[in-house]
Motif scaffolding. Structure first.
Motif, PDB file in Angstrom:
ATOM      1  N   LEU A  43     -41.912  69.592 -37.767  1.00  0.00           N
ATOM      2  CA  LEU A  43     -41.881  68.603 -39.199  1.00  0.00           C
ATOM      3  C   LEU A  43     -41.250  69.806 -40.043  1.00  0.00           C
ATOM      4  O   LEU A  43     -40.090  69.656 -40.751  1.00  0.00           O
ATOM      5  N   VAL A  44     -41.629  71.268 -40.100  1.00  0.00           N
ATOM      6  CA  VAL A  44     -41.243  72.056 -41.055  1.00  0.00           C
ATOM      7  C   VAL A  44     -39.525  72.421 -40.812  1.00  0.00           C
ATOM      8  O   VAL A  44     -38.963  72.487 -41.791  1.00  0.00           O
ATOM      9  N   THR A  45     -39.442  72.620 -39.348  1.00  0.00           N
ATOM     10  CA  THR A  45     -38.008  72.666 -39.111  1.00  0.00           C
ATOM     11  C   THR A  45     -37.091  71.735 -39.294  1.00  0.00           C
ATOM     12  O   THR A  45     -35.894  71.636 -40.011  1.00  0.00           O
ATOM     13  N   ALA A  46     -37.688  70.456 -39.274  1.00  0.00           N
ATOM     14  CA  ALA A  46     -36.825  69.317 -39.767  1.00  0.00           C
ATOM     15  C   ALA A  46     -36.507  69.262 -41.138  1.00  0.00           C
ATOM     16  O   ALA A  46     -35.507  68.882 -41.760  1.00  0.00           O
ATOM     17  N   VAL A  47     -37.699  69.629 -41.995  1.00  0.00           N
ATOM     18  CA  VAL A  47     -37.481  69.562 -43.544  1.00  0.00           C
ATOM     19  C   VAL A  47     -36.626  70.593 -43.904  1.00  0.00           C
ATOM     20  O   VAL A  47     -35.886  70.174 -44.684  1.00  0.00           O
ATOM     21  N   VAL A  48     -36.562  71.633 -43.403  1.00  0.00           N
ATOM     22  CA  VAL A  48     -35.994  72.824 -43.977  1.00  0.00           C
ATOM     23  C   VAL A  48     -34.491  72.546 -43.633  1.00  0.00           C
ATOM     24  O   VAL A  48     -33.745  72.571 -44.432  1.00  0.00           O
ATOM     25  N   ALA A  49     -34.302  72.159 -42.302  1.00  0.00           N
ATOM     26  CA  ALA A  49     -32.653  71.793 -41.858  1.00  0.00           C
ATOM     27  C   ALA A  49     -32.197  70.495 -42.823  1.00  0.00           C
ATOM     28  O   ALA A  49     -31.013  70.634 -43.370  1.00  0.00           O
ATOM     29  N   THR A  50     -33.135  69.432 -43.220  1.00  0.00           N
ATOM     30  CA  THR A  50     -32.732  68.405 -43.995  1.00  0.00           C
ATOM     31  C   THR A  50     -32.370  68.807 -45.407  1.00  0.00           C
ATOM     32  O   THR A  50     -31.047  68.473 -45.799  1.00  0.00           O
ATOM     33  N   VAL A  51     -33.224  69.759 -45.831  1.00  0.00           N
ATOM     34  CA  VAL A  51     -32.840  70.037 -47.150  1.00  0.00           C
ATOM     35  C   VAL A  51     -31.500  71.049 -47.027  1.00  0.00           C
ATOM     36  O   VAL A  51     -30.703  70.822 -48.185  1.00  0.00           O
ATOM     37  N   SER A  52     -31.647  72.012 -46.339  1.00  0.00           N
ATOM     38  CA  SER A  52     -30.296  72.975 -46.172  1.00  0.00           C
ATOM     39  C   SER A  52     -28.926  71.999 -46.185  1.00  0.00           C
ATOM     40  O   SER A  52     -28.021  72.280 -46.679  1.00  0.00           O
ATOM     41  N   GLU A  53     -28.950  71.153 -45.109  1.00  0.00           N
ATOM     42  CA  GLU A  53     -28.113  70.345 -44.915  1.00  0.00           C
ATOM     43  C   GLU A  53     -27.733  69.261 -46.289  1.00  0.00           C
ATOM     44  O   GLU A  53     -26.273  69.155 -46.265  1.00  0.00           O
ATOM     45  N   VAL A  65     -25.759  79.392 -46.273  1.00  0.00           N
ATOM     46  CA  VAL A  65     -25.343  80.034 -45.149  1.00  0.00           C
ATOM     47  C   VAL A  65     -25.567  79.399 -43.881  1.00  0.00           C
ATOM     48  O   VAL A  65     -26.792  78.789 -43.672  1.00  0.00           O
ATOM     49  N   ALA A  66     -24.668  79.300 -42.886  1.00  0.00           N
ATOM     50  CA  ALA A  66     -24.755  78.942 -41.722  1.00  0.00           C
ATOM     51  C   ALA A  66     -26.032  79.706 -40.886  1.00  0.00           C
ATOM     52  O   ALA A  66     -25.928  80.945 -41.142  1.00  0.00           O
ATOM     53  N   VAL A  67     -26.641  78.832 -40.067  1.00  0.00           N
ATOM     54  CA  VAL A  67     -27.900  79.397 -39.219  1.00  0.00           C
ATOM     55  C   VAL A  67     -27.368  79.588 -38.054  1.00  0.00           C
ATOM     56  O   VAL A  67     -26.866  78.517 -37.267  1.00  0.00           O
ATOM     57  N   GLY A  68     -27.489  80.752 -37.422  1.00  0.00           N
ATOM     58  CA  GLY A  68     -27.090  80.940 -36.008  1.00  0.00           C
ATOM     59  C   GLY A  68     -28.264  80.685 -34.912  1.00  0.00           C
ATOM     60  O   GLY A  68     -29.366  80.533 -35.340  1.00  0.00           O
ATOM     61  N   THR A  69     -28.021  80.882 -33.751  1.00  0.00           N
ATOM     62  CA  THR A  69     -29.107  80.636 -32.587  1.00  0.00           C
ATOM     63  C   THR A  69     -30.031  81.407 -32.825  1.00  0.00           C
ATOM     64  O   THR A  69     -31.100  80.965 -32.672  1.00  0.00           O
ATOM     65  N   THR A  70     -29.799  82.674 -33.386  1.00  0.00           N
ATOM     66  CA  THR A  70     -30.985  83.922 -33.464  1.00  0.00           C
ATOM     67  C   THR A  70     -31.967  83.410 -34.617  1.00  0.00           C
ATOM     68  O   THR A  70     -33.224  83.905 -34.630  1.00  0.00           O
ATOM     69  N   ASN A  71     -31.714  82.469 -35.287  1.00  0.00           N
ATOM     70  CA  ASN A  71     -32.618  82.170 -36.553  1.00  0.00           C
ATOM     71  C   ASN A  71     -33.301  80.688 -36.391  1.00  0.00           C
ATOM     72  O   ASN A  71     -33.606  80.220 -37.300  1.00  0.00           O
ATOM     73  N   SER A  72     -32.864  79.973 -35.206  1.00  0.00           N
ATOM     74  CA  SER A  72     -32.951  78.424 -35.122  1.00  0.00           C
ATOM     75  C   SER A  72     -34.568  78.345 -34.746  1.00  0.00           C
ATOM     76  O   SER A  72     -34.886  77.011 -34.981  1.00  0.00           O
ATOM     77  N   VAL A  73     -35.333  78.903 -34.065  1.00  0.00           N
ATOM     78  CA  VAL A  73     -36.616  78.792 -33.738  1.00  0.00           C
ATOM     79  C   VAL A  73     -37.732  79.458 -34.287  1.00  0.00           C
ATOM     80  O   VAL A  73     -38.877  79.513 -33.621  1.00  0.00           O
ATOM     81  N   TYR A  74     -37.359  79.866 -35.524  1.00  0.00           N
ATOM     82  CA  TYR A  74     -38.427  80.709 -36.316  1.00  0.00           C
ATOM     83  C   TYR A  74     -39.619  80.127 -36.440  1.00  0.00           C
ATOM     84  O   TYR A  74     -40.715  80.717 -36.260  1.00  0.00           O
ATOM     85  N   TRP A  75     -39.671  78.745 -36.713  1.00  0.00           N
ATOM     86  CA  TRP A  75     -40.995  78.229 -36.891  1.00  0.00           C
ATOM     87  C   TRP A  75     -41.682  77.860 -35.720  1.00  0.00           C
ATOM     88  O   TRP A  75     -42.918  77.684 -35.594  1.00  0.00           O
ATOM     89  N   ILE A 139     -31.246  72.106 -29.272  1.00  0.00           N
ATOM     90  CA  ILE A 139     -30.261  70.968 -28.873  1.00  0.00           C
ATOM     91  C   ILE A 139     -30.134  70.134 -30.323  1.00  0.00           C
ATOM     92  O   ILE A 139     -29.230  69.568 -30.459  1.00  0.00           O
ATOM     93  N   ALA A 140     -31.137  69.771 -30.836  1.00  0.00           N
ATOM     94  CA  ALA A 140     -31.068  68.825 -31.893  1.00  0.00           C
ATOM     95  C   ALA A 140     -30.578  69.283 -33.227  1.00  0.00           C
ATOM     96  O   ALA A 140     -29.808  68.489 -33.918  1.00  0.00           O
ATOM     97  N   LEU A 141     -30.889  70.440 -33.597  1.00  0.00           N
ATOM     98  CA  LEU A 141     -30.313  71.024 -34.773  1.00  0.00           C
ATOM     99  C   LEU A 141     -29.005  71.054 -34.911  1.00  0.00           C
ATOM    100  O   LEU A 141     -28.426  70.155 -35.868  1.00  0.00           O
ATOM    101  N   PRO A 142     -27.974  71.468 -33.830  1.00  0.00           N
ATOM    102  CA  PRO A 142     -26.549  71.298 -34.195  1.00  0.00           C
ATOM    103  C   PRO A 142     -26.227  69.794 -34.072  1.00  0.00           C
ATOM    104  O   PRO A 142     -25.123  69.500 -34.551  1.00  0.00           O
ATOM    105  N   LEU A 143     -26.796  68.998 -33.407  1.00  0.00           N
ATOM    106  CA  LEU A 143     -26.653  67.609 -33.588  1.00  0.00           C
ATOM    107  C   LEU A 143     -26.917  66.650 -34.780  1.00  0.00           C
ATOM    108  O   LEU A 143     -25.841  66.048 -35.110  1.00  0.00           O
ATOM    109  N   PHE A 144     -27.685  67.007 -35.190  1.00  0.00           N
ATOM    110  CA  PHE A 144     -28.256  66.336 -36.556  1.00  0.00           C
ATOM    111  C   PHE A 144     -27.726  66.911 -37.690  1.00  0.00           C
ATOM    112  O   PHE A 144     -27.813  66.423 -38.575  1.00  0.00           O
ATOM    113  N   TYR A 145     -27.573  68.347 -37.757  1.00  0.00           N
ATOM    114  CA  TYR A 145     -27.432  69.289 -38.864  1.00  0.00           C
ATOM    115  C   TYR A 145     -26.235  70.089 -38.925  1.00  0.00           C
ATOM    116  O   TYR A 145     -26.396  71.100 -38.861  1.00  0.00           O
TER     117      TYR A 145
END
Lengths: 266, 240
Positions: A43-53, A65-75, A139-145
């Motif tokens: 949920l937190v990942t989706a909310v943060v990604a939605t707002v950023s996008e 700022v674009a987020v790279g792989t190394t910061n994608s699974v922080y939550w 898989i989902a982050l680059p696909l939807f955001y």
């Protein structure tokens, strides 16, 4: 014919028993782990990604700022692993106390059996859960955001490193938690100390004199750093060393857990 | 019953210390096969500690305990050697009755079919899916006894199993213990209910101040006294 040593058989039974003890509609897995370790980080990942996008597409005044792989699974690393650790710590303390503790002693006369079983059960659960969510996220982050997370790539070197190292960190973190719980012996206090340590002590220790140096020795931060996640911490042994350090602390804490558990039985 | 060695408990001059306190001293006791042995003693005499020591929970400072010819704590499947019901509150209260027994069975390597069997024996089948937190004391006693029966063990140790049971429950336990003893099992029960002791007990052991002060067949124990109660009061030095 291969005969399984009695101690291995006992640990196998203890792992299976732990699954029954924590399962069910009202069990720990359904009421704590599912919402805290699975739903919350997603949920937190989706909310943060939605707002950023959203900000990246509506305005040219705000630079996202674009987020790279190394910061994608922080939550995932922040919530999933910690919640599994709390579940393990709570169980370790609660199951060894009082009248229920007596039953545990009859079932498994050697204290190390239950500690080892809990490390296997909760460590394995944390590892599988965290790596599955990390793969799903990458898989989902680059696909939807795509604007913000378009660079996230599961099959990149960083992505594959996460797949390998997140389970290692998860297992180590649970091992440390069991040690903390066995030493403290009180379920609520164990969880409180664990959360305080992970979220407060390890992050704020940098504020004291020589804090950054001390922070480099914090076990959970070392584990997170060792996965390849971008964080501001400077362990003296590099990324792989940080993961080994975290695992070493886990083994030490497991020994402490076995020892403390044995002492409590006297 | 599955054990090859003859059922029974042999407690040989054991001592138990908890911290600085000496709880049991030079305790020797035998609970033979086919008999119900009642353990009597005032509150704090050490009955529960003795039962916990027999179950392998409490470490001994001296002496030894043999259960069916071996040490309970060394058994590969302890519940198949010794069935125990030591606490009326020894459950995870969020569990249902059936989950508690499934947990015990899995941990002990006991066939899950036994769960339904012992639920039926204990009369708990209609309540098997209810949470233990909603059970009455009597139902928790029945569940504890069901747990003790799970491993079909040749030796049983029960700590005040009648507390909180209604008259039907008391009659059920009375019949059950007699049946189990008739099958050749060894049964050791701590109790304060002398009427039950006299109704179906074969032998009594009296513990006082951490020592065994009497260990004899009930008929011999009562012989020369007006009642079991009088004999007991004499044994613990409280006769007036």
């Amino acid at each position: 014919m291969i005969t399984v040593p009695a101690s291995v058989s006992r640990i196998g039974r203890a792992v299976a028993a732990e699954r029954i003890r924590t399962g069910g509609r009202r069990g720990l897995l359904s009421t704590v782990v599912l919402p805290g370790a699975v739903i919350l980080p997603l949920l937190v990942t989706a909310v943060v990604a939605t707002v950023s996008e959203h900000f990246s597409t509506i305005s040219t005044d705000v630079e996202v700022v674009a987020v790279g792989t190394t910061n994608s699974v922080y939550w995932i690393l922040t919530f999933t692993v910690t919640v599994w650790c709390c579940a393990a710590a709570y169980t370790q303390s609660a199951a060894e106390r009082g009248d229920v503790g007596d039953l545990g002693r009859i079932l498994f006369p050697r204290s190390g059996t239950t500690v080892a079983a809990r490390w296997i059960f909760y460590g394995g659960g944390a590892a599988i859960c965290a790596v599955a969510l990390a793969i799903l996220t990458m898989i989902a982050l680059p696909l939807f955001y795509p604007n913000v997370y378009g660079d996230v790539d599961l099959v990149s070197a960083e992505g594959l490193r996460f797949v390998l190292t997140i389970p290692m960190y998860a297992v180590s973190a649970v091992g440390i938690s069991l040690g903390v719980a066995a030493a403290i012996g009180n379920p609520a206090a164990s969880v409180a100390v664990l959360l305080g340590w992970v979220y407060i002590v390890e992050n704020t220790v940098a504020l004291i004199p020589n804090g950054y140096t001390i922070q480099g020795y914090m076990p959970f931060l070392n584990g997170v750093y060792g996965t390849g996640q971008e964080i501001v911490v400077m362990p003296p042994w590099g990324v792989n060393g940080a993961l080994v350090y975290c695992a070493g602390i886990a083994v030490l804490m497991f020994v402490i857990a076995c020892w403390a558990s044995r002492l409590r039985r006297r | 019953m599955t054990a090859a060695a003859p059922p029974g408990i042999l407690v040989d001059r054991i001592g138990v210390r908890l911290g600085r306190r000496e709880i049991l001293r030079e305790v020797t006791l035998t609970a033979a096969a086919g008999q119900i042995t009642y353990l009597l003693g005032r509150n704090g005499a050490g009955k529960s500690t003795l039962l916990r020591a027999i179950a392998g929970i409490v470490p001994l400072s001296s002496g030894s305990i043999s259960v069916n010819g071996g040490e309970a704590a060394r058994a590969a499947r302890p519940l198949a050697e010794i069935g125990t019901h030591l606490h009326s509150d020894g459950f995870h209260h969020g569990h249902t009755g059936v989950r508690h027994l499934r947990w015990l069975a899995t941990a002990s390597g006991i066939d899950q079919d036994r769960v339904e069997t012992v639920l039926d024996i204990a009369g708990l089948t209609p309540f098997a899916g209810d949470r233990i937190s909603g059970y009455s004391l009597g139902m928790r006693q029945r569940l504890g006894i069901a747990g003790a029966l799970l491993g079909d063990a040749p030796t049983l140790v029960l700590d005040e199993p009648l507390n909180g049971l209604d008259i039907m429950g008391i009659r059920w336990v009375r019949g059950l213990l007699a049946e189990l003893a008739a099958e050749g099992r060894s049964i050791l029960v701590a109790s304060h209910l002398f009427d039950e002791v006299q109704r179906n007990g074969h032998r009594v052991a009296v513990l006082d101040g951490g020592r065994i002060v009497a260990d004899t067949p009930i008929a011999d124990f009562v012989d020369g006294h007006r009642s079991l109660e009088d004999a007991y009061l004499v044994a613990i030095g409280e006769a007036r």
